[in-house]
Design a protein around this motif. Structure first.
Motif, PDB file in Angstrom:
ATOM      1  N   GLN A  81       2.524  11.245  22.246  1.00  0.00           N
ATOM      2  CA  GLN A  81       1.118  10.209  22.844  1.00  0.00           C
ATOM      3  C   GLN A  81      -0.086  10.530  23.605  1.00  0.00           C
ATOM      4  OE1 GLN A  81      -0.055   7.435  20.349  1.00  0.00           O
ATOM      5  NE2 GLN A  81       1.474   8.863  19.136  1.00  0.00           N
ATOM      6  N   ASP A 206      -1.401   2.758  25.110  1.00  0.00           N
ATOM      7  CA  ASP A 206      -1.693   3.263  23.587  1.00  0.00           C
ATOM      8  C   ASP A 206      -2.435   2.775  22.750  1.00  0.00           C
ATOM      9  OD1 ASP A 206       1.298   5.121  24.095  1.00  0.00           O
ATOM     10  OD2 ASP A 206       2.278   1.811  23.476  1.00  0.00           O
ATOM     11  N   LEU A 207      -3.262   1.351  23.730  1.00  0.00           N
ATOM     12  CA  LEU A 207      -4.770   1.287  22.800  1.00  0.00           C
ATOM     13  C   LEU A 207      -5.866   1.313  23.397  1.00  0.00           C
ATOM     14  CD1 LEU A 207      -2.797  -2.651  22.421  1.00  0.00           C
ATOM     15  CD2 LEU A 207      -3.622  -0.400  20.179  1.00  0.00           C
ATOM     16  N   THR A 237       1.658  -2.659  21.365  1.00  0.00           N
ATOM     17  CA  THR A 237       1.197  -1.929  20.999  1.00  0.00           C
ATOM     18  C   THR A 237       1.319  -2.019  19.792  1.00  0.00           C
ATOM     19  OG1 THR A 237       1.233  -0.154  22.680  1.00  0.00           O
ATOM     20  CG2 THR A 237       1.111   0.594  20.737  1.00  0.00           C
ATOM     21  N   PHE A 238       2.570  -2.791  19.287  1.00  0.00           N
ATOM     22  CA  PHE A 238       3.229  -3.240  17.932  1.00  0.00           C
ATOM     23  C   PHE A 238       3.132  -4.185  17.362  1.00  0.00           C
ATOM     24  CE2 PHE A 238       4.826   1.348  18.781  1.00  0.00           C
ATOM     25  CZ  PHE A 238       3.989   2.626  18.570  1.00  0.00           C
ATOM     26  N   CYS A 286       5.719   4.675  13.854  1.00  0.00           N
ATOM     27  CA  CYS A 286       4.685   3.906  14.171  1.00  0.00           C
ATOM     28  C   CYS A 286       3.821   4.946  14.236  1.00  0.00           C
ATOM     29  CB  CYS A 286       5.107   2.631  13.478  1.00  0.00           C
ATOM     30  SG  CYS A 286       6.591   1.994  13.275  1.00  0.00           S
ATOM     31  N   GLU A 287       3.336   5.947  14.556  1.00  0.00           N
ATOM     32  CA  GLU A 287       1.898   6.227  14.548  1.00  0.00           C
ATOM     33  C   GLU A 287       1.483   6.527  13.805  1.00  0.00           C
ATOM     34  OE1 GLU A 287       3.233  10.891  16.328  1.00  0.00           O
ATOM     35  OE2 GLU A 287       1.680  10.982  16.756  1.00  0.00           O
ATOM     36  N   TRP A 289       0.780   4.438  11.751  1.00  0.00           N
ATOM     37  CA  TRP A 289       0.319   2.806  11.712  1.00  0.00           C
ATOM     38  C   TRP A 289      -0.497   2.545  12.608  1.00  0.00           C
ATOM     39  CZ3 TRP A 289       0.459  -1.061  15.371  1.00  0.00           C
ATOM     40  CH2 TRP A 289       0.859  -3.031  14.449  1.00  0.00           C
ATOM     41  N   LEU A 290       0.086   2.950  14.253  1.00  0.00           N
ATOM     42  CA  LEU A 290      -0.869   3.088  15.466  1.00  0.00           C
ATOM     43  C   LEU A 290      -2.108   3.132  15.563  1.00  0.00           C
ATOM     44  CD1 LEU A 290      -1.523   1.655  17.820  1.00  0.00           C
ATOM     45  CD2 LEU A 290      -0.660   3.898  18.873  1.00  0.00           C
ATOM     46  N   LYS A 294      -5.916   1.940  15.130  1.00  0.00           N
ATOM     47  CA  LYS A 294      -7.154   1.748  15.972  1.00  0.00           C
ATOM     48  C   LYS A 294      -8.536   1.860  15.514  1.00  0.00           C
ATOM     49  CE  LYS A 294      -4.598   4.860  19.128  1.00  0.00           C
ATOM     50  NZ  LYS A 294      -4.748   5.678  20.499  1.00  0.00           N
TER      51      LYS A 294
END
Ligand SMILES: Cc1ncc(COP(=O)(O)O)c(C=O)c1O
Length: 391
Positions: A81, A206-207, A237-238, A286-287, A289-290, A294
């Motif tokens: 990431q 992560d956001l 993040t999740f 869950c990459e 999903w993220l 976003k």
């Protein structure tokens, strides 16, 4: 239908955001729309739900430890990431970012020592400094035309006056700034020059939203990392905040050992297996999903931005580089913070009031956009009623 469009009833679930407006904010009424606490109204990724269901069906909840796959999942996540190379020995975990920062402050500073924060800033930093009998030294951010930057000259004055630690929020809540390599390097150089502990809260890392990029303090040259503690988490993040889990990453071996000893001293060297499983699965699976999330958040931000331009042009909004928080400058309305809050509440919206982020936040509100688009559409009507310029 996009999964994030799904409206999930969170009332009567113990949610701080939905169920505790009366207790924490003194607000009564079930028709209020909470846009304050920063968590999502979305379900966590299905892979995480499956893993938790599997663990629960196993049904044995004895003492547990972090397993190798947790470390590998975290290391891999930071590499893919953020292009950060982290060694396993640097990582430890604790039940949340705030508890870890509080513990670091207790460990690294003494009663009455000064700890620097930047204002406007996340209110709980001030709380943990003061409740631990340390003193807040404010290094206000400089705002011009809705853009925030660091006041490095004043930061140097703070350090020269004897401050012992800096809690640095990157990306920054509430302004949404993702600080650049240049900015972070300057901060770290000053910390090094004055031997100040640098506690970098990277919970929002992560956001960071395209086209902006995240620069972690962990990428700094080795010479600048001996007094560095970095906090991150899969929670923000999740959408796993109530599972209470965070990573503390400490490149200096001695400092890391000292931190782990502190965990042990508090009997906190035992871990919630469900939280560990959830974080591990999130990092492993869950990459995608993220990435979708976003995009959804960007679309909510765009909706708000267009709406404000068209309907409430006196409210200034600079799109965040990171986070799903909208920091709205309402100073043109010339209202006190209480009046501003009252207007919003009368229109059914519960924001975070800017003065909760320090006096520099006065006249601002922060809105949480981590909600289904339809909910946001409803909120916009409330904003229009509350913030139109007719008094
Ligand atoms: C900058 C920042 N740090 C820490 C936290 C809280 O972290 P935790 O729930 O892991 O204690 C938040 C929550 O909003 C935050 O915005």
């Amino acid at each position: 239908m996009n999964a994030f469009d799904n409206k999930i009833n969170r009332r009567d679930t113990g949610s701080v955001k939905w169920d505790f407006m009366e207790q924490k904010l003194g607000l009564e009424g079930t028709d209020l729309l909470p846009m304050w606490v920063s968590d999502y109204d979305f379900q966590a990724p299905q892979q995480v739900l499956n893993r938790l269901t599997q663990d629960i069906s196993h049904g044995v909840f004895g003492y547990s430890e972090r397993q190798e796959d947790y470390y590998q999942a975290a290391i891999n996540w930071f590499k893919t990431q953020h292009d950060i190379v982290i060694k396993k020995e640097w990582i430890t975990s604790i039940h949340g970012v705030l508890p870890g920062i509080a513990m670091a402050l207790q460990m690294l500073t003494k009663v009455n020592d000064q700890v620097v924060i930047q204002s406007p800033g996340y209110g709980s930093f001030r709380k943990i400094i003061e409740l631990n009998d340390r003193r807040v030294l404010n290094n206000p951010l400089i705002e011009s035309d809705g853009h925030y930057r660091l006041d490095l000259a004043h930061l140097e004055d703070c350090f020269a006056s004897g401050a012992k630690a800096l809690i640095f929020c990157n990306p920054h809540n509430p302004t949404g700034r993702a600080w650049t390599e240049q900015e972070i390097t300057k901060v770290a150089e000053l910390c090094q020059k004055y031997r100040v502990w640098l506690i970098s809260d990277e919970i929002w890392s992560d956001l960071v939203l395209a086209p902006n990029a995240f620069y972690s303090s962990l990428k700094l040259p080795k010479a600048l990392t001996d007094k560095l503690i970095v906090a991150t988490a899969a929670s923000k993040t999740f959408g796993l905040s109530s599972l209470r889990i965070s990573n503390f990453i400490i490149p200096n071996e001695e400092l890391k050992t000292q931190f782990v000893r502190r965990l042990d001293a508090h009997g906190m060297d035992c871990f919630n297996n469900l939280s560990m499983s959830a974080a591990t699965t999130a990092y492993q699976e869950c990459e995608a999903w993220l990435a979708e999330l976003k995009q959804y958040l960007q679309s909510n931000i765009e909706t708000l931005s267009k709406f404000l331009k068209a309907e409430l042009p006196h409210i200034r909004f600079t799109k965040p580089e990171a986070t799903y928080l909208a920091w709205l400058d309402c100073r043109a309305m010339q209202l006190s913070d209480t009046e501003l809050e009252q207007k919003l509440i009368s229109a059914g919206i519960v924001p975070s009031i800017g003065c909760g982020f320090g006096e520099e936040g006065s006249g601002f509100i922060r809105l949480n956009l981590g909600c289904p688009a339809e909910v946001l559409e409803g909120a916009l009507l409330g904003l229009k009623a509350a913030l139109n310029n007719s008094k």
